[in-house]
Write a protein that holds these residues in place. Sequence first.
Motif, PDB file in Angstrom:
ATOM      1  N   LEU A 123       0.873  -1.162   0.000  1.00 63.06           N
ATOM      2  CA  LEU A 123       0.000   0.000   0.000  1.00 63.06           C
ATOM      3  C   LEU A 123       0.916   1.219   0.000  1.00 63.06           C
ATOM      4  O   LEU A 123       1.802   1.321   0.851  1.00 63.06           O
ATOM      5  CB  LEU A 123      -0.863   0.047   1.266  1.00 63.06           C
ATOM      6  N   ILE A 124       0.722   2.105  -0.971  1.00 61.17           N
ATOM      7  CA  ILE A 124       1.452   3.375  -0.958  1.00 61.17           C
ATOM      8  C   ILE A 124       0.509   4.397  -0.331  1.00 61.17           C
ATOM      9  O   ILE A 124      -0.547   4.701  -0.893  1.00 61.17           O
ATOM     10  CB  ILE A 124       1.861   3.816  -2.366  1.00 61.17           C
ATOM     11  N   VAL A 125       0.858   4.875   0.850  1.00 59.72           N
ATOM     12  CA  VAL A 125      -0.005   5.785   1.605  1.00 59.72           C
ATOM     13  C   VAL A 125       0.655   7.152   1.684  1.00 59.72           C
ATOM     14  O   VAL A 125       1.768   7.276   2.192  1.00 59.72           O
ATOM     15  CB  VAL A 125      -0.264   5.258   3.033  1.00 59.72           C
ATOM     16  N   VAL A 126      -0.017   8.172   1.154  1.00 62.29           N
ATOM     17  CA  VAL A 126       0.471   9.546   1.220  1.00 62.29           C
ATOM     18  C   VAL A 126      -0.446  10.314   2.172  1.00 62.29           C
ATOM     19  O   VAL A 126      -1.666  10.291   2.014  1.00 62.29           O
ATOM     20  CB  VAL A 126       0.475  10.213  -0.169  1.00 62.29           C
ATOM     21  N   VAL A 127       0.160  10.953   3.164  1.00 60.48           N
ATOM     22  CA  VAL A 127      -0.605  11.637   4.215  1.00 60.48           C
ATOM     23  C   VAL A 127      -0.265  13.121   4.229  1.00 60.48           C
ATOM     24  O   VAL A 127       0.908  13.488   4.237  1.00 60.48           O
ATOM     25  CB  VAL A 127      -0.302  11.026   5.607  1.00 60.48           C
ATOM     26  N   ARG A 128      -1.290  13.949   4.221  1.00 61.22           N
ATOM     27  CA  ARG A 128      -1.098  15.399   4.293  1.00 61.22           C
ATOM     28  C   ARG A 128      -2.110  15.978   5.275  1.00 61.22           C
ATOM     29  O   ARG A 128      -3.297  15.694   5.187  1.00 61.22           O
ATOM     30  CB  ARG A 128      -1.292  16.053   2.930  1.00 61.22           C
TER      31      ARG A 128
END
Length: 315
Positions: A123-128
């Motif tokens: 899972l590629i998880v990008v958090v902002r």
Amino acid sequence: MAEAVAEWVSSVDVKTSYAGLRPVSDTAPSSADFMARVRAVGEKWAGDRRSDLVDTLLQAAAGNPELVDMVRNSGSLLAEFMEGFQRNGAGPAMSVPRDLAAELIAGRPVPQAVLDSLASRYLIVVVRGSVMGRGKAVPAELAGPGVLSTRHDGDLVLLVPDVDATRTSRVTGHLDQWLNGEGWLVIAKRGRAQLAEGFKEAGDVMRLVAAGRRPSGSYSISDVLVEYAVIRHEGVAQNLAAVIKPLRAHAVLWETLTALIDADYNRNKAAKNLFIHRSTLDYRLQRIASVTGCDPTSGRGVQLLTTALIADSVR
């Protein structure tokens, strides 16, 4: 192996940790001797599991109870251990990049042996979110086996082994709680050889979610299919951006349109959020229609204006 080692590292200060250590016998190592032993066993270690590593370091402690406790509870020792390990005879081709996650999402080559050691899918998880700027720690529940992390343009990026749907749900749940309604997280899925492609997809989705003023929450490409198709077609994106461009010269009208989008097109809510009467809002919406040629009081018109706003924002 590298992930297991990294998980054990903590921020304990080495000098402070060794203050007051006393040998329990004439044969027990001093703190300086112990650090030398740690470095030495690191040069010879060929294990790939945390248990192997701890057992090896316990041997270096030579029965000193204080050193044994330090091995079990402190990660500061690993800095010395890894210095020795990286000097072993494997050569540069076997070395693990310092920021492996950054190398993978950038598509830069990594040693094949390192690539083979990774999970087959991630899972590629990008958090902002606003929590990113407050030094708030990532939930401990996410620091599981094999998780890689890095930062990219201020966003947190996690590569989480895609074990099963239950883990996916657990990861997004913990991150949603962490964001606490103050940001977005985007998830893509790819095999280990396509992580750069997956990160690009997640990055594009994040741009669309932010430009579309979506509420805080978890998103994937399925949530922005129309917008995603638009930005991938340069001609369409240019035409849409041209629709919204004249509105930028009218700050009040621009604010009104974004308030309408933020209110999920509920005009009563938008008027309340702008602290204006509903009739004033309706007048402004008529002005938006006059300037852009799209009626924001119709379903088709407001959808077109929203997509145009997104196309303009991500150009």
